[in-house]
Design a protein around this motif. Structure first.
Motif, PDB file in Angstrom:
ATOM      1  N   ALA A 189       0.834  -1.212   0.083  1.00 20.84           N
ATOM      2  CA  ALA A 189      -0.044   0.021  -0.062  1.00 20.84           C
ATOM      3  C   ALA A 189       0.859   1.268  -0.133  1.00 20.84           C
ATOM      4  O   ALA A 189       1.750   1.199   0.680  1.00 20.84           O
ATOM      5  N   GLY A 190       0.533   2.181  -0.724  1.00 24.61           N
ATOM      6  CA  GLY A 190       1.201   3.408  -0.976  1.00 24.61           C
ATOM      7  C   GLY A 190       2.225   3.569  -2.185  1.00 24.61           C
ATOM      8  O   GLY A 190       2.679   4.591  -2.507  1.00 24.61           O
ATOM      9  N   ASN A 191       2.568   2.452  -2.661  1.00 25.09           N
ATOM     10  CA  ASN A 191       3.173   2.384  -4.043  1.00 25.09           C
ATOM     11  C   ASN A 191       2.732   3.061  -5.061  1.00 25.09           C
ATOM     12  O   ASN A 191       1.534   3.088  -5.133  1.00 25.09           O
ATOM     13  N   ARG A 192       3.746   3.846  -5.776  1.00 23.44           N
ATOM     14  CA  ARG A 192       3.054   4.461  -7.084  1.00 23.44           C
ATOM     15  C   ARG A 192       3.953   3.889  -8.387  1.00 23.44           C
ATOM     16  O   ARG A 192       5.144   3.893  -8.215  1.00 23.44           O
ATOM     17  N   LEU A 193       3.233   3.320  -9.430  1.00 27.32           N
ATOM     18  CA  LEU A 193       3.736   2.833 -10.323  1.00 27.32           C
ATOM     19  C   LEU A 193       3.480   3.866 -11.659  1.00 27.32           C
ATOM     20  O   LEU A 193       2.323   3.906 -12.092  1.00 27.32           O
ATOM     21  N   PRO A 194       4.742   4.044 -12.166  1.00 24.58           N
ATOM     22  CA  PRO A 194       4.545   5.138 -13.160  1.00 24.58           C
ATOM     23  C   PRO A 194       4.108   4.325 -14.485  1.00 24.58           C
ATOM     24  O   PRO A 194       4.515   3.288 -14.802  1.00 24.58           O
ATOM     25  N   CYS A 195       3.122   4.980 -15.193  1.00 31.16           N
ATOM     26  CA  CYS A 195       2.474   4.668 -16.506  1.00 31.16           C
ATOM     27  C   CYS A 195       2.792   5.557 -17.681  1.00 31.16           C
ATOM     28  O   CYS A 195       2.705   6.741 -17.250  1.00 31.16           O
ATOM     29  N   ARG A 196       2.872   5.192 -18.849  1.00 30.18           N
ATOM     30  CA  ARG A 196       3.089   5.955 -19.897  1.00 30.18           C
ATOM     31  C   ARG A 196       1.774   6.535 -20.251  1.00 30.18           C
ATOM     32  O   ARG A 196       0.809   5.771 -20.840  1.00 30.18           O
ATOM     33  N   PRO A 197       1.484   7.715 -20.133  1.00 26.12           N
ATOM     34  CA  PRO A 197       0.362   8.333 -20.619  1.00 26.12           C
ATOM     35  C   PRO A 197      -0.108   8.193 -22.467  1.00 26.12           C
ATOM     36  O   PRO A 197      -1.054   8.061 -22.468  1.00 26.12           O
ATOM     37  N   GLU A 198       1.017   7.979 -23.059  1.00 19.53           N
ATOM     38  CA  GLU A 198       0.881   7.911 -24.545  1.00 19.53           C
ATOM     39  C   GLU A 198       0.179   6.676 -24.933  1.00 19.53           C
ATOM     40  O   GLU A 198      -0.297   6.329 -26.159  1.00 19.53           O
ATOM     41  N   GLY A 199       0.068   5.662 -24.151  1.00 21.11           N
ATOM     42  CA  GLY A 199      -0.487   4.321 -24.177  1.00 21.11           C
ATOM     43  C   GLY A 199      -1.938   4.179 -23.904  1.00 21.11           C
ATOM     44  O   GLY A 199      -2.512   3.052 -23.911  1.00 21.11           O
ATOM     45  N   GLN A 200      -2.646   5.438 -23.312  1.00 17.17           N
ATOM     46  CA  GLN A 200      -3.920   5.010 -22.863  1.00 17.17           C
ATOM     47  C   GLN A 200      -4.886   5.142 -23.630  1.00 17.17           C
ATOM     48  O   GLN A 200      -6.196   5.452 -23.397  1.00 17.17           O
ATOM     49  N   ALA A 201      -4.580   5.864 -25.024  1.00 16.55           N
ATOM     50  CA  ALA A 201      -5.603   6.092 -26.115  1.00 16.55           C
ATOM     51  C   ALA A 201      -6.237   4.785 -26.369  1.00 16.55           C
ATOM     52  O   ALA A 201      -5.664   3.651 -26.415  1.00 16.55           O
ATOM     53  N   GLY A 202      -7.562   4.614 -26.903  1.00 14.63           N
ATOM     54  CA  GLY A 202      -8.400   3.329 -27.348  1.00 14.63           C
ATOM     55  C   GLY A 202      -9.288   3.077 -26.654  1.00 14.63           C
ATOM     56  O   GLY A 202      -9.492   3.375 -25.272  1.00 14.63           O
ATOM     57  N   GLU A 203     -10.426   2.530 -27.266  1.00  9.61           N
ATOM     58  CA  GLU A 203     -11.525   2.132 -26.748  1.00  9.61           C
ATOM     59  C   GLU A 203     -11.404   0.647 -25.958  1.00  9.61           C
ATOM     60  O   GLU A 203     -10.727  -0.168 -26.129  1.00  9.61           O
ATOM     61  N   PRO A 204     -12.315   0.394 -24.769  1.00  6.59           N
ATOM     62  CA  PRO A 204     -12.258  -0.640 -24.005  1.00  6.59           C
ATOM     63  C   PRO A 204     -12.608  -1.953 -25.184  1.00  6.59           C
ATOM     64  O   PRO A 204     -13.417  -1.542 -26.199  1.00  6.59           O
ATOM     65  N   MET A 205     -11.980  -2.738 -24.926  1.00  2.00           N
ATOM     66  CA  MET A 205     -12.185  -4.285 -25.849  1.00  2.00           C
ATOM     67  C   MET A 205     -12.582  -5.541 -24.833  1.00  2.00           C
ATOM     68  O   MET A 205     -12.442  -5.387 -23.766  1.00  2.00           O
ATOM     69  N   GLU A 206     -13.236  -6.223 -25.611  1.00  2.00           N
ATOM     70  CA  GLU A 206     -13.459  -7.732 -24.968  1.00  2.00           C
ATOM     71  C   GLU A 206     -12.650  -8.750 -25.691  1.00  2.00           C
ATOM     72  O   GLU A 206     -12.686  -8.750 -27.015  1.00  2.00           O
ATOM     73  N   LEU A 207     -12.514  -9.683 -24.961  1.00  2.00           N
ATOM     74  CA  LEU A 207     -11.530 -11.058 -25.749  1.00  2.00           C
ATOM     75  C   LEU A 207     -12.735 -12.199 -25.535  1.00  2.00           C
ATOM     76  O   LEU A 207     -13.104 -12.600 -24.499  1.00  2.00           O
ATOM     77  N   ALA A 208     -12.856 -12.678 -26.717  1.00  2.00           N
ATOM     78  CA  ALA A 208     -13.901 -13.949 -26.851  1.00  2.00           C
ATOM     79  C   ALA A 208     -13.154 -15.139 -27.040  1.00  2.00           C
ATOM     80  O   ALA A 208     -13.785 -16.137 -27.302  1.00  2.00           O
ATOM     81  N   ALA A 209     -11.636 -15.190 -26.799  1.00  2.00           N
ATOM     82  CA  ALA A 209     -10.917 -16.467 -27.264  1.00  2.00           C
ATOM     83  C   ALA A 209     -11.046 -17.176 -25.713  1.00  2.00           C
ATOM     84  O   ALA A 209     -10.829 -16.632 -24.742  1.00  2.00           O
ATOM     85  N   ASP A 210     -11.353 -18.713 -25.909  1.00  2.00           N
ATOM     86  CA  ASP A 210     -11.371 -19.398 -24.755  1.00  2.00           C
ATOM     87  C   ASP A 210      -9.664 -19.984 -24.652  1.00  2.00           C
ATOM     88  O   ASP A 210      -9.149 -20.025 -25.563  1.00  2.00           O
ATOM     89  N   ILE A 211      -9.591 -20.372 -23.346  1.00  2.00           N
ATOM     90  CA  ILE A 211      -8.287 -21.109 -23.117  1.00  2.00           C
ATOM     91  C   ILE A 211      -8.315 -22.505 -23.635  1.00  2.00           C
ATOM     92  O   ILE A 211      -9.148 -23.295 -23.103  1.00  2.00           O
ATOM     93  N   SER A 212      -7.556 -22.925 -24.698  1.00  2.00           N
ATOM     94  CA  SER A 212      -7.684 -24.486 -25.242  1.00  2.00           C
ATOM     95  C   SER A 212      -6.693 -24.898 -24.233  1.00  2.00           C
ATOM     96  O   SER A 212      -5.497 -24.817 -24.564  1.00  2.00           O
TER      97      SER A 212
END
Length: 341
Positions: free
Chosen positions: A149-172
């Motif tokens: 708790a309290g840790n801060r993980l830096p993330c790249r803002p340029e990677g945040q563009a894009g719409e939410p997606m869903e994954l239909a692949a089953d684990i075979s």
């Protein structure tokens, strides 16, 4: 830079990617995600390469916020589910965590290991080419440690563009006995021990961690003693010490050992085994090299195909969803004079 801030998490929550390779000759364990399939699924949902570093949860979940902007995230693995400010996120979908909101990741329900991926990856400095945290050497992770708790993980803002997606692949995956290749020291065991390994049922002991899973079951007798000249170890080696109870070596394993290895769990089945909890009954089936290689290639191709199974999330037209989309661009007072400019 946008920070993903840890509000709470379990004691073994840590950063993991594919692992660090090329250093085993110096005694450095590869480490890496225990379930690389689930890691790949979480990364695919946010548009990352499959081996990109993510947060690995072990038995417990956690809570997170973001500071400095919004983040596109995804959770996958062992039936773990997520919610934002108490509203459930559909499984195997990416989602936007907006600044000021709280993401809660539930505990893995059908296994042990789950993953939280961030679009664009984490801007954390790797050690020896990897973010993977190795507990015993304190390599990788966030400054050589697991998360708290309290840790801060830096993330790249340029990677945040894009719409939410869903994954239909089953684990075979296989659902029967775990496939193993005999050896490399199966000649150190009696024929009865080989038969017992392949015909008996074993139980995963509570003595199981990222380094190895100890099994309980029939005692495997050695034919030439239980000490050998220490040699190299790979993920999935089944080592048998003097007790006769096998130990399946996992991602945080040592790089060399002096107990004979009766068999090796094939790479395509290792993630399935990693998700089995203590008390689970397991059986083994011997396969030849060609089947093991074919299974590894099938898994590789399945992971590579994940982006082709992505589709945009189809939201129900609920009041909550409409309000979240910021559809109003402004307001006008009916009593204000109208400008004709």
């Amino acid at each position: 830079m946008i920070d993903l801030v840890v509000k709470s998490c379990g004691p073994m929550t840590a950063l993991q990617d594919r692992g660090r390779f090329g250093y085993q000759g110096f005694g450095v364990s590869p480490s890496g995600a225990m379930d690389r399939r689930a890691l790949a699924m979480a990364n695919a949902l946010v548009g990352n390469p499959p081996d990109t570093g993510a947060i690995e949860f072990v038995n417990l979940g956690g809570a997170f916020t973001c500071d400095g902007g919004d983040l596109r995230l995804a959770v996958a693995g062992a039936g773990a589910v997520a919610s934002i400010d108490g509203t459930a996120v559909p499984p195997l979908t990416s989602f936007i965590l907006r600044e000021g909101q709280t993401l809660e990741v539930g505990h893995p329900r059908t296994g042990t290991f789950a993953y939280l991926a961030v679009a664009g990856g984490l801007a954390v400095e790797p050690q020896l080419g990897s973010l993977s945290f190795h507990l015993r050497s304190r390599l990788g992770g966030l400054k050589g440690a697991s998360l708290q708790a309290g840790n801060r993980l830096p993330c790249r803002p340029e990677g945040q563009a894009g719409e939410p997606m869903e994954l239909a692949a089953d684990i075979s995956e296989e659902t029967g006995p775990l496939r193993v290749m005999l050896g490399p020291q199966d000649d150190y065991f009696t024929p009865d021990s080989i038969r017992l390994l392949l015909e008996s049922e074993f139980t995963i002991s509570p003595q199981a961690d990222r380094m190895g899973f100890q099994l309980t079951g029939p005692k495997l007798e050695h034919a030439k003693g239980f000490n050998i000249v220490s040699d190299g170890i790979v993920d999935g080696h089944i080592q048998v010490p003097g007790s006769g109870q096998p130990i399946v070596l996992m991602r945080d394993r040592q790089t060399a050992g002096g107990y004979p290895k009766i068999a090796t769990v094939i790479s395509a089945d290792l993630a399935r085994f990693a998700q089995m909890r203590s008390g689970t009954k397991v059986r083994f089936r011997a396969v030849e090299r060609d089947e093991a290689v074919a299974a590894a290639r099938q898994l590789r191709d399945w992971i590579a195909s994940l982006p082709t199974h992505l589709t945009p999330v189809r939201y129900a037209l609920t009041t909550e969803h409409l309000l979240s989309r910021n559809l109003i661009g402004g307001t006008v007072d009916a009593l204000s004079p109208v400008s004709h400019d």
